[in-house]
Write an enzyme that holds these catalytic residues in place. Structure first.
Site, PDB file in Angstrom:
ATOM      1  N   GLN A  74    -105.123 -28.405 -41.658  1.00 47.92           N
ATOM      2  CA  GLN A  74    -103.908 -29.139 -42.004  1.00 47.92           C
ATOM      3  C   GLN A  74    -103.230 -28.579 -43.262  1.00 47.92           C
ATOM      4  O   GLN A  74    -103.839 -27.937 -44.099  1.00 47.92           O
ATOM      5  CB  GLN A  74    -104.237 -30.621 -42.205  1.00 47.92           C
ATOM      6  CG  GLN A  74    -104.594 -31.360 -40.936  1.00 47.92           C
ATOM      7  CD  GLN A  74    -105.960 -31.028 -40.396  1.00 47.92           C
ATOM      8  OE1 GLN A  74    -106.870 -30.668 -41.143  1.00 47.92           O
ATOM      9  NE2 GLN A  74    -106.116 -31.127 -39.086  1.00 47.92           N
TER      10      GLN A  74
ATOM     11  N   TYR B 131    -113.546 -42.247 -41.424  1.00 46.06           N
ATOM     12  CA  TYR B 131    -114.971 -42.056 -41.159  1.00 46.06           C
ATOM     13  C   TYR B 131    -115.828 -43.204 -41.699  1.00 46.06           C
ATOM     14  O   TYR B 131    -116.876 -43.518 -41.148  1.00 46.06           O
ATOM     15  CB  TYR B 131    -115.479 -40.782 -41.872  1.00 46.06           C
ATOM     16  CG  TYR B 131    -114.996 -39.468 -41.378  1.00 46.06           C
ATOM     17  CD1 TYR B 131    -114.181 -39.333 -40.264  1.00 46.06           C
ATOM     18  CD2 TYR B 131    -115.373 -38.304 -42.048  1.00 46.06           C
ATOM     19  CE1 TYR B 131    -113.757 -38.094 -39.833  1.00 46.06           C
ATOM     20  CE2 TYR B 131    -114.958 -37.057 -41.628  1.00 46.06           C
ATOM     21  CZ  TYR B 131    -114.154 -36.948 -40.519  1.00 46.06           C
ATOM     22  OH  TYR B 131    -113.742 -35.720 -40.100  1.00 46.06           O
TER      23      TYR B 131
ATOM     24  N   GLU C 234    -104.322 -39.080 -41.278  1.00 47.93           N
ATOM     25  CA  GLU C 234    -105.755 -39.263 -41.068  1.00 47.93           C
ATOM     26  C   GLU C 234    -106.391 -40.260 -42.034  1.00 47.93           C
ATOM     27  O   GLU C 234    -106.053 -40.294 -43.216  1.00 47.93           O
ATOM     28  CB  GLU C 234    -106.484 -37.929 -41.223  1.00 47.93           C
ATOM     29  CG  GLU C 234    -106.053 -36.870 -40.216  1.00 47.93           C
ATOM     30  CD  GLU C 234    -106.921 -35.634 -40.297  1.00 47.93           C
ATOM     31  OE1 GLU C 234    -107.547 -35.286 -39.279  1.00 47.93           O
ATOM     32  OE2 GLU C 234    -106.983 -35.026 -41.381  1.00 47.93           O
TER      33      GLU C 234
ATOM     34  N   TYR D  50    -115.613 -17.513 -34.650  1.00 49.28           N
ATOM     35  CA  TYR D  50    -115.055 -18.567 -33.789  1.00 49.28           C
ATOM     36  C   TYR D  50    -115.670 -19.936 -34.101  1.00 49.28           C
ATOM     37  O   TYR D  50    -115.946 -20.716 -33.206  1.00 49.28           O
ATOM     38  CB  TYR D  50    -115.235 -18.210 -32.307  1.00 49.28           C
ATOM     39  CG  TYR D  50    -114.603 -16.890 -31.940  1.00 49.28           C
ATOM     40  CD1 TYR D  50    -113.247 -16.802 -31.662  1.00 49.28           C
ATOM     41  CD2 TYR D  50    -115.350 -15.723 -31.941  1.00 49.28           C
ATOM     42  CE1 TYR D  50    -112.648 -15.583 -31.363  1.00 49.28           C
ATOM     43  CE2 TYR D  50    -114.762 -14.494 -31.646  1.00 49.28           C
ATOM     44  CZ  TYR D  50    -113.420 -14.440 -31.356  1.00 49.28           C
ATOM     45  OH  TYR D  50    -112.836 -13.227 -31.072  1.00 49.28           O
ATOM     46  N   GLY D  51    -115.848 -20.214 -35.389  1.00 44.52           N
ATOM     47  CA  GLY D  51    -116.348 -21.523 -35.795  1.00 44.52           C
ATOM     48  C   GLY D  51    -115.290 -22.594 -35.651  1.00 44.52           C
ATOM     49  O   GLY D  51    -114.192 -22.374 -35.153  1.00 44.52           O
ATOM     50  N   TRP D  52    -115.642 -23.772 -36.132  1.00 48.47           N
ATOM     51  CA  TRP D  52    -114.772 -24.930 -35.973  1.00 48.47           C
ATOM     52  C   TRP D  52    -113.415 -24.709 -36.640  1.00 48.47           C
ATOM     53  O   TRP D  52    -113.309 -24.129 -37.713  1.00 48.47           O
ATOM     54  CB  TRP D  52    -115.427 -26.164 -36.590  1.00 48.47           C
ATOM     55  CG  TRP D  52    -116.714 -26.540 -35.936  1.00 48.47           C
ATOM     56  CD1 TRP D  52    -117.123 -26.249 -34.660  1.00 48.47           C
ATOM     57  CD2 TRP D  52    -117.781 -27.266 -36.540  1.00 48.47           C
ATOM     58  NE1 TRP D  52    -118.369 -26.759 -34.428  1.00 48.47           N
ATOM     59  CE2 TRP D  52    -118.800 -27.398 -35.566  1.00 48.47           C
ATOM     60  CE3 TRP D  52    -117.982 -27.840 -37.799  1.00 48.47           C
ATOM     61  CZ2 TRP D  52    -119.993 -28.061 -35.809  1.00 48.47           C
ATOM     62  CZ3 TRP D  52    -119.162 -28.503 -38.051  1.00 48.47           C
ATOM     63  CH2 TRP D  52    -120.150 -28.609 -37.068  1.00 48.47           C
TER      64      TRP D  52
ATOM     65  N   GLU E  43    -107.412 -38.501 -37.219  1.00 46.92           N
ATOM     66  CA  GLU E  43    -108.778 -39.019 -37.201  1.00 46.92           C
ATOM     67  C   GLU E  43    -108.754 -40.399 -37.843  1.00 46.92           C
ATOM     68  O   GLU E  43    -108.103 -40.597 -38.875  1.00 46.92           O
ATOM     69  CB  GLU E  43    -109.731 -38.129 -38.001  1.00 46.92           C
ATOM     70  CG  GLU E  43    -110.143 -36.866 -37.312  1.00 46.92           C
ATOM     71  CD  GLU E  43    -111.152 -36.084 -38.146  1.00 46.92           C
ATOM     72  OE1 GLU E  43    -111.891 -35.297 -37.550  1.00 46.92           O
ATOM     73  OE2 GLU E  43    -111.192 -36.260 -39.389  1.00 46.92           O
TER      74      GLU E  43
ATOM     75  N   ARG F 133    -105.837 -39.640 -46.297  1.00 50.10           N
ATOM     76  CA  ARG F 133    -106.792 -40.367 -47.136  1.00 50.10           C
ATOM     77  C   ARG F 133    -108.096 -39.581 -47.083  1.00 50.10           C
ATOM     78  O   ARG F 133    -108.689 -39.410 -46.031  1.00 50.10           O
ATOM     79  CB  ARG F 133    -106.990 -41.791 -46.616  1.00 50.10           C
ATOM     80  CG  ARG F 133    -108.049 -42.558 -47.386  1.00 50.10           C
ATOM     81  CD  ARG F 133    -108.277 -43.974 -46.856  1.00 50.10           C
ATOM     82  NE  ARG F 133    -109.482 -44.514 -47.455  1.00 50.10           N
ATOM     83  CZ  ARG F 133    -110.692 -44.490 -46.890  1.00 50.10           C
ATOM     84  NH1 ARG F 133    -110.840 -43.973 -45.668  1.00 50.10           N
ATOM     85  NH2 ARG F 133    -111.731 -44.961 -47.512  1.00 50.10           N
ATOM     86  N   ALA F 134    -108.528 -39.088 -48.236  1.00 49.08           N
ATOM     87  CA  ALA F 134    -109.624 -38.126 -48.285  1.00 49.08           C
ATOM     88  C   ALA F 134    -110.924 -38.726 -47.752  1.00 49.08           C
ATOM     89  O   ALA F 134    -111.256 -39.888 -48.020  1.00 49.08           O
ATOM     90  CB  ALA F 134    -109.828 -37.627 -49.704  1.00 49.08           C
TER      91      ALA F 134
END
Length: 611
Positions: A180, A511, A486, A200-202, A508, A453-454
């Protein structure tokens, strides 16, 4: 699963990003200086009349000068500059892992040809050409973003940008592995573009606009991506949803499989203002508005629009007070925010039609004592671009307001635009805000924002960096292209205005909810990521995704990602929700429609059209 040709990219769930578990690298120490660097203070950086305290303005004689020094963090190169690569490497070494550091840099290249360069970009670093067209400034080399600092995981490669350059990549393909708040604008890649990190990681999702990529774009492990008003030579694959509007060479509409959401044109667009040189004078170009746009705005060379000399800007530095910045605005000057951190003890008030507030190098506004950082009046044609708003430790009711409450003027001919303006609550330290971005003015175009929002860094916790709402749209006829929001405690997006449109949304949910009760919304389990007001009769969205990763309490259930009135005029195309590794689940996609997520397979549930 990523439809990548490489086994390594398919060996993990499709881009699961556990930012809160992986944590953030410690910020690199800030270097006191850059040995041998040429700052803009060594260049001619003002227009005619620059520095004159008596220049006339619409409000009478000015007490503040226009134009002037761009400061030590704007590094200007020309083809004759010695040791360019060494200077680029030094800045990258400082910024590579400084995710929440204080360094801010703009690397500007005057028109001409540069050879043998690899400009690796770290945090808060912008690179740009100073021509009117990207092809005026050619780098025979690369502008690279990779994820070696984070073990090949690109999901935290935020806050960096490339703009207005032509690249001839050494290998034939340039690597731009970002997530982002990392726009790729007005770029011409004379080759291919790889959006994945080495290995080719995330990778999480990003944004391209007004760019021409002659070769193929390979997103590989990128979960979602938005490309606007561009031209591509091909597009390799899709993971969850690749969204295109006005892109020549884009894949045809085919969501849900393969998951391409394609609009032939972009309803309204007006490219971001940019700094350029005209002889020895710096000017700011203001591209014109386009409707039903397709392809780049600079296809025939010189773009269409107007320009302003730097003498009409107050060139601000991080030592300037809010009172000084407001005085400049009141005197009829535009604002050019040079790289750095600006503490504001009062709101910046943009009251004049056509005002430009342009940041360089991720200039960062921090509102102190709970004030709103910036407010725009209900006037035509304001352009906000290229800066970060970082919430302060005292709760702000709002951080950025476009138009006052009840704004009703028609701005269809000359809308306010908000571009590459990003918002952060927490991460760099304690931050709180009830609502981050409020859009009240009609016809506003928000073109690429990440309102965050972290979920990691300093000052992070369910109540520590409390922020209930990300984006609230009250104005009618608002268009958002490239909306990333997010982790908010309640609604990430709440849209109350009529005839709103969103092209691309990535989200997202927070969390860190401690339990089901913390996210309970009356009788509904969880707050939707994107909520259209109950009274709205017309709304439309294309290519929207919401993820949950309730790692603090994986038993939390989210009823849906999207909530909207069930009316014929409220329409959505290409929706998905996904549980990342089974950490929480969705029961539906939108309202009571769409299959639930289940298990730990990180497989999206999709709705092609609603209703």
């Amino acid at each position: 699963m990523p439809s990548s040709p490489t086994p390594s990219s398919a060996s993990e769930p499709a881009g699961v990003r556990r930012r809160s578990l992986l944590g953030a690298a410690a910020a690199a120490p800030v270097l006191a200086s850059l040995a041998g660097a040429t700052s803009a203070s060594a260049a001619v950086a003002s227009g005619s009349g620059s520095g004159s305290g008596s220049a006339d303005s619409p409000h009478g004689p000015r007490a503040l000068p226009g134009g002037g020094d761009l400061g030590p963090s704007v590094i200007v190169f020309d083809p004759s500059t010695a040791n360019i690569q060494g200077r680029l490497d030094e800045i990258f070494k400082q910024q590579e892992s400084a995710q929440f550091g204080t360094g801010r840099y703009a690397l500007l290249f005057k028109p001409g040809t540069y050879s043998g360069l690899n400009a690796q970009l770290g945090f808060y670093t912008s690179i740009a050409g100073l021509g009117l067209s990207p092809d005026d400034t050619t780098i025979n080399g690369d502008v690279t973003v990779d994820a070696g600092w984070f073990d090949g995981n690109a999901t935290q490669n935020f806050w960096r940008s490339a703009e207005n350059l032509a690249l001839v990549p050494v290998s034939g393909t340039n690597r731009w592995a970002v997530s982002q708040a990392a726009p790729f604008r007005r770029m011409h890649v004379r080759g291919g573009l790889n959006l994945a990190p080495d290995g080719y990681g995330w990778a999480s999702g990003g944004y391209i606009a007004d760019s021409r990529i002659d070769g193929e774009v390979g997103p590989y492990s990128q979960q979602q991506w938005y490309t606007r008003d561009s031209s591509v030579g091909g597009w390799l694959n899709a993971v969850w949803n690749m969204v295109f509007s006005g892109v020549e060479g884009a894949p045809a509409q085919s969501f849900p499989e393969p998951p391409y959401t394609t609009l032939e044109t972009t309803p309204v667009s007006r490219e971001k203002p940019f700094l350029y040189v005209d002889g020895d004078e710096y000017r700011v170009f203001l591209p014109e508005k386009r409707t039903d746009a397709r392809g780049v705005s600079w296809g025939n060379g010189t773009p269409r629009g107007t320009s302003l000399p730097l003498s009409q800007f107050y060139v601000a530095g991080p030592g300037d007070s809010a009172a000084t910045l407001n005085q400049a605005l009141e005197e009829g000057l535009h604002l050019l925010l040079t790289p750095g951190i600006y503490h504001l003890d009062r709101t910046l008030d943009v009251n004049r039609a056509g005002t430009v507030v342009l940041g360089l190098g991720y200039a960062t506004l921090i509102p102190d004592d709970g004030v709103t950082a910036l407010r725009v009046a209900d006037v035509d044609g304001v352009r906000l671009a290229g800066f970060l708003v970082d919430a302060g430790p005292v709760n702000s009711a709002t951080l950025l307001e476009v138009g006052p409450e009840g704004a009703s003027a028609d701005h269809s001919a000359n809308p306010t635009t908000v571009q590459d303006v990003f918002v952060r609550i927490g991460g760099a330290g304690p931050g709180r805000a009830t609502t981050s971005l409020v859009v009240n003015s009609r016809h506003t175009v928000v073109d690429h924002t990440w309102v965050w929002r972290a979920d990691h860094g300093d000052g992070v916790g369910w109540e520590t960096n409390r922020a209930d709402y990300g984006v609230v749209v009250n104005g009618d006829d608002v268009l958002i292209t490239g909306l990333f929001v997010e982790h908010f405690n309640k609604y990430d997006v709440q849209w109350n205005g009529e005839r709103g449109r969103t092209v691309f949304f990535q989200n997202e949910k927070a969390y860190d909810a401690p339990d089901q009760a913390a996210v309970q919304n009356g009788s509904v389990k969880g707050y939707a990521a994107y909520k259209v007001g109950d009274g709205v009769t017309e709304h439309e969205g294309w290519g929207l995704g919401s993820y949950c990763y309730y790692n603090v309490n994986p038993s939390i259930v989210q009823h849906h990602g999207f909530a909207a009135p069930n009316r014929p005029g409220v329409r959505f195309h290409g929706l998905l929700v996904v549980s990342l590794g089974g950490q929480g689940q969705y029961e539906c996609v939108i309202n009571d429609t769409g299959s639930p997520t289940s298990g730990t397979d990180t497989v999206p549930s999709k709705v092609v059209q609603y209703p």
